[in-house]
Enzyme design. Structure first.
Site, PDB file in Angstrom:
ATOM      1  N   ARG A   1       0.873  -1.182   0.000  1.00  0.00           N
ATOM      2  CA  ARG A   1       0.000   0.000   0.000  1.00  0.00           C
ATOM      3  C   ARG A   1       0.905   1.225   0.000  1.00  0.00           C
ATOM      4  O   ARG A   1       1.639   1.452   0.965  1.00  0.00           O
ATOM      5  CB  ARG A   1      -0.935   0.001   1.215  1.00  0.00           C
ATOM      6  CG  ARG A   1      -1.691   1.305   1.347  1.00  0.00           C
ATOM      7  CD  ARG A   1      -2.890   1.244   2.254  1.00  0.00           C
ATOM      8  NE  ARG A   1      -3.992   0.560   1.622  1.00  0.00           N
ATOM      9  CZ  ARG A   1      -5.255   0.590   2.061  1.00  0.00           C
ATOM     10  NH1 ARG A   1      -5.561   1.271   3.148  1.00  0.00           N
ATOM     11  NH2 ARG A   1      -6.199  -0.062   1.417  1.00  0.00           N
TER      12      ARG A   1
ATOM     13  N   HIS B   1      -6.882   1.127  -7.042  1.00  0.00           N
ATOM     14  CA  HIS B   1      -7.183   0.251  -5.905  1.00  0.00           C
ATOM     15  C   HIS B   1      -7.829  -1.023  -6.472  1.00  0.00           C
ATOM     16  O   HIS B   1      -9.010  -1.296  -6.252  1.00  0.00           O
ATOM     17  CB  HIS B   1      -8.112   0.977  -4.927  1.00  0.00           C
ATOM     18  CG  HIS B   1      -8.204   0.361  -3.567  1.00  0.00           C
ATOM     19  ND1 HIS B   1      -7.497  -0.782  -3.217  1.00  0.00           N
ATOM     20  CD2 HIS B   1      -8.926   0.703  -2.457  1.00  0.00           C
ATOM     21  CE1 HIS B   1      -7.777  -1.084  -1.952  1.00  0.00           C
ATOM     22  NE2 HIS B   1      -8.644  -0.205  -1.477  1.00  0.00           N
TER      23      HIS B   1
ATOM     24  N   GLN C   1      -9.841  -3.710  -4.314  1.00  0.00           N
ATOM     25  CA  GLN C   1     -11.163  -3.237  -3.903  1.00  0.00           C
ATOM     26  C   GLN C   1     -12.166  -3.383  -5.039  1.00  0.00           C
ATOM     27  O   GLN C   1     -13.295  -3.834  -4.835  1.00  0.00           O
ATOM     28  CB  GLN C   1     -11.087  -1.762  -3.470  1.00  0.00           C
ATOM     29  CG  GLN C   1     -12.423  -1.184  -3.048  1.00  0.00           C
ATOM     30  CD  GLN C   1     -12.931  -1.762  -1.741  1.00  0.00           C
ATOM     31  OE1 GLN C   1     -12.206  -1.802  -0.748  1.00  0.00           O
ATOM     32  NE2 GLN C   1     -14.182  -2.239  -1.716  1.00  0.00           N
TER      33      GLN C   1
ATOM     34  N   ASP D   1     -17.000   7.598  -2.635  1.00  0.00           N
ATOM     35  CA  ASP D   1     -15.778   7.365  -1.856  1.00  0.00           C
ATOM     36  C   ASP D   1     -15.458   8.675  -1.147  1.00  0.00           C
ATOM     37  O   ASP D   1     -16.021   9.730  -1.480  1.00  0.00           O
ATOM     38  CB  ASP D   1     -14.638   6.930  -2.799  1.00  0.00           C
ATOM     39  CG  ASP D   1     -13.357   6.557  -2.053  1.00  0.00           C
ATOM     40  OD1 ASP D   1     -13.421   6.311  -0.835  1.00  0.00           O
ATOM     41  OD2 ASP D   1     -12.280   6.539  -2.693  1.00  0.00           O
TER      42      ASP D   1
ATOM     43  N   CYS E   1     -16.367   1.814  -0.622  1.00  0.00           N
ATOM     44  CA  CYS E   1     -15.277   0.914  -0.233  1.00  0.00           C
ATOM     45  C   CYS E   1     -14.947   1.010   1.248  1.00  0.00           C
ATOM     46  O   CYS E   1     -14.331   0.105   1.798  1.00  0.00           O
ATOM     47  CB  CYS E   1     -14.035   1.213  -1.085  1.00  0.00           C
ATOM     48  SG  CYS E   1     -13.306   2.838  -0.769  1.00  0.00           S
TER      49      CYS E   1
ATOM     50  N   ARG F   1     -14.048  -8.400   0.396  1.00  0.00           N
ATOM     51  CA  ARG F   1     -12.605  -8.185   0.244  1.00  0.00           C
ATOM     52  C   ARG F   1     -11.861  -9.483   0.549  1.00  0.00           C
ATOM     53  O   ARG F   1     -10.904  -9.846  -0.129  1.00  0.00           O
ATOM     54  CB  ARG F   1     -12.102  -7.067   1.192  1.00  0.00           C
ATOM     55  CG  ARG F   1     -12.568  -5.662   0.863  1.00  0.00           C
ATOM     56  CD  ARG F   1     -12.059  -5.178  -0.485  1.00  0.00           C
ATOM     57  NE  ARG F   1     -10.607  -5.236  -0.613  1.00  0.00           N
ATOM     58  CZ  ARG F   1      -9.751  -4.322  -0.155  1.00  0.00           C
ATOM     59  NH1 ARG F   1     -10.195  -3.241   0.455  1.00  0.00           N
ATOM     60  NH2 ARG F   1      -8.445  -4.461  -0.328  1.00  0.00           N
TER      61      ARG F   1
HETATM   62  N1   CP Z   1     -11.426  -0.128   1.480  1.00  0.00           N
HETATM   63  C1   CP Z   1     -10.178  -0.238   1.986  1.00  0.00           C
HETATM   64  O1   CP Z   1      -9.202  -0.459   1.271  1.00  0.00           O
HETATM   65  O2   CP Z   1     -10.133  -0.100   3.330  1.00  0.00           O
HETATM   66  P1   CP Z   1      -8.823  -0.019   4.247  1.00  0.00           P
HETATM   67  O3   CP Z   1      -8.194   1.320   3.982  1.00  0.00           O
HETATM   68  O4   CP Z   1      -9.372  -0.142   5.636  1.00  0.00           O
HETATM   69  O5   CP Z   1      -7.914  -1.133   3.875  1.00  0.00           O
HETATM   70  N1  NVA Z   2      -9.775   6.773  -1.957  1.00  0.00           N
HETATM   71  C1  NVA Z   2      -9.544   6.309  -0.611  1.00  0.00           C
HETATM   72  C2  NVA Z   2      -9.769   4.845  -0.504  1.00  0.00           C
HETATM   73  C3  NVA Z   2      -9.584   4.265   0.872  1.00  0.00           C
HETATM   74  C4  NVA Z   2      -9.724   2.786   0.929  1.00  0.00           C
HETATM   75  C5  NVA Z   2      -8.125   6.667  -0.199  1.00  0.00           C
HETATM   76  O1  NVA Z   2      -7.211   6.515  -1.024  1.00  0.00           O
HETATM   77  O2  NVA Z   2      -7.927   7.103   0.926  1.00  0.00           O
END
Ligand code: CP
Ligand code: NVA
Length: 298
Positions: A98, A125, A128, A217, A257, A285
């Site tokens: 990440r 992502h 997701q 989102d 998400c 997920r």
């Molecule tokens: N939706 C998602 O990726 O959540 P987290 O940031 O909790 O992993």
């Molecule tokens: N768009 C959001 C998604 C979180 C899972 C972010 O990047 O923070």
């Protein structure tokens, strides 16, 4: 050749299969095909779902996951991504990353001799969106021909991966967003090249008309915190509320998400209302991660 999952484009030819595998695995039909395998999970940003679902997925499949926060490993003190990739490749079988930057994601995949999975970066992502498409198929029984309308930040990881994912799956997608936050042209062009039907517009009376799926989102993604005030101002009028849901198809579902910020991108009555599938989406997920691992390792 190792298989990386950096972009939705990486699963272009196998998306339906991964989704069907995930649905099957949810019924309990899976073997311990990750027995003896180890996943390193590097997190530069917070996570609830991605971290826990990958860790549990590895355990259910007979393997093991190691959580590495960026600050706890030498990457946080300036060790290069290249060296990190080369070293981790000597110990583990797969890396989930990440990252703040899509460039760093690609750099890690380039130098790792083992598969790399994008657990979210600033541009995409994919894990997701695979879980989201699985959820849509579960709820609607099909993907092709449906219409998805996404409200809010069109220039973020979710919007970009949804553009590609919907195009691959044959779902029509509309992004409803202030012009300043429209998606990057690259993703719109790619989606259209894949045969996707893509519309982009600013908020209007009929924005949710005919939608089978309404998605939103956060307006302030991880990494955008410095722009928080400006963004909240720019997105006024884009909150998914009951009036937006009322104009969609009566059997429309609401997806997010998560994490959600109630009163901003969505009203809590919608997110926790009868049309919402957000917690099934979160659960999926786990099953989608397992199907992604199957796609990589089997
Ligand atoms: N939706 C998602 O990726 O959540 P987290 O940031 O909790 O992993
Ligand atoms: N768009 C959001 C998604 C979180 C899972 C972010 O990047 O923070």
């Amino acid at each position: 050749m190792k298989k990386d999952l950096i972009s939705m484009l990486d699963v272009k030819d196998d998306l339906e299969k991964i989704i069907d595998d995930a649905i099957e695995m949810k019924k309990g039909n899976y073997s311990q095909f990750m027995k003896g395998k180890v996943m390193a999970m590097i997190f530069e940003k917070s996570s609830t779902r991605t971290r826990v679902s990958f860790e549990v997925a590895m355990q259910k499949l007979g393997g093991h996951a190691i959580f590495l926060s960026k600050n706890d490993i030498q990457l946080g003190r300036g060790e290069t991504i290249e060296d990190t990739a080369k070293v981790l490749s000597r110990y583990v079988d797969v890396i989930m990353y990440r990252a703040f930057s899509h460039e760093n994601m690609k750099e890690l995949a380039k130098h790792a001799s083992i598969p790399v999975i994008n657990g979210l970066d600033n541009e995409e992502h994919p894990c997701q969106v695979i879980a989201d498409l699985m959820t849509i198929k579960e709820k609607k029984g099909k993907l092709k021909g449906l219409k998805l309308v996404y409200f809010g930040d069109g220039d973020n990881n979710m919007a970009h991966s949804l553009l590609l994912g919907c195009a691959i799956a044959g779902i029509k997608i509309k992004i409803v967003s202030p012009r300043k936050y429209w998606p990057k042209e690259y993703y719109v062009n790619k989606a259209r090249e894949l045969g996707g039907e893509v519309e982009i517009e600013e908020i209007n009376e009929n924005a949710s008309k005919d939608a089978d799926i309404i998605v939103t989102d956060t307006w302030v993604s991880m990494g955008d915190e410095a722009e928080k005030e400006e963004r909240i101002k720019a997105f006024q009028g884009y909150t998914v509320d009951e009036s937006i849901m009322a104009k969609a198809r009566p059997d429309a579902i609401f997806m997010h998400c998560l994490p959600a910020y109630y009163g901003y991108e969505v009203a809590k009555e919608v997110a926790h209302g009868p049309q919402s599938v957000i917690f099934d989406e979160a659960e999926n997920r786990l099953w989608a991660q397992m199907a992604i691992l199957k796609w990589i390792f089997e």
